[in-house]
Enzyme design. Sequence first.
Site, PDB file in Angstrom:
ATOM      1  CG  ASP A   1      -1.638   1.116   1.615  1.00 17.03           C
ATOM      2  OD1 ASP A   1      -2.352   1.553   0.460  1.00 17.03           O
ATOM      3  OD2 ASP A   1      -1.500   1.851   2.801  1.00 17.03           O
TER       4      ASP A   1
ATOM      5  CG  ASP B   1      -1.993   7.792   0.362  1.00 14.98           C
ATOM      6  OD1 ASP B   1      -1.051   7.949  -0.165  1.00 14.98           O
ATOM      7  OD2 ASP B   1      -3.103   8.308  -0.149  1.00 14.98           O
TER       8      ASP B   1
ATOM      9  CG  ASP C   1      -2.548   2.186   6.443  1.00 14.91           C
ATOM     10  OD1 ASP C   1      -2.826   1.856   5.220  1.00 14.91           O
ATOM     11  OD2 ASP C   1      -2.734   3.315   6.865  1.00 14.91           O
TER      12      ASP C   1
HETATM   13 MG   LIG Z   1      -3.242   3.208   3.404  1.00 14.99          MG
END
Ligand SMILES: [Mg+2]
Length: 276
Positions: free
Chosen positions: A16, A18, A223
């Site tokens: 991922d 961001d 996340d």
């Molecule tokens: Mg993310």
Amino acid sequence: MNRSFSINRNWVLFTDLDGTLLDADTYSFASAVQALRFLARRNIPVIPCTSKTFEETVAICADAGLDGPFIIENGSAVCIPENYFTILPQKTSLKKNAHIVSLGRDYTDILTFFNRLRNKFALTTRGFHEMDTAEIQSLTGLDKQRALLAQERGFSEPFILLSDKTLPEAAVTFAEKNEFKILRGNRFYHLLGNTDKGKAVKALKNIFRQNNTAVFKTIGIGDSPNDWAMLQAVDVPVAVKRADGAYAGGLNINNLRRTNGIGPSGWQEAVFNIIK
Ligand SMILES: [Mg+2]
């Protein structure tokens, strides 16, 4: 000659962007630079798997020195640089030196359904297509150049709810019945076709397998809940700590690793712990 001959035979890393490789607030990957160099020296592919658009991801890959495939708009498309693989899926289109394997729906279909969903559930929402660049900047913290790239959507619509209510579960179910999906990311809900990061990771793993005879293992780092399908599709799943010091919930995988570091510093920690 194709690039797959120089791919490291041991690992492929899906990540991922961001809040994971990129800091949640500054979008910087500075804390992960050593690990990125370590991976580059070993020819280990680092595959961004993001809710970002093609144009945004191309810009980040250039900044971070990543020159392999990438996955955009939450699994809506796998993008493969020309000359990277010898064997490609039958149905691809070409966009700026990349083969695009579409797994999602066209943006016009997405917007039509977005309006249908909004009317049916009387949602007070605001979609990306209704925002100007300044509003996107204020919601995301992106600079103007990157916000413009975020507006170049191909397959999905990020949206916010204007009330403090959460999205009704019935809206999520209605979307699924109609072959769409709603995912929750860091800042936005995302309406997209019937795909996710996990489906795209599996599709790209198959393409790697078709082009490489040797066995390789996969790492996934994320996340947020929109990363869980990706983490379920890899051999070594990693959740990085979020900026508030917690981990996003809702993921039950036995072999899940959790980092001590937040975002990109956790990313670097995971790489050095897993790959010796
Ligand atoms: Mg993310």
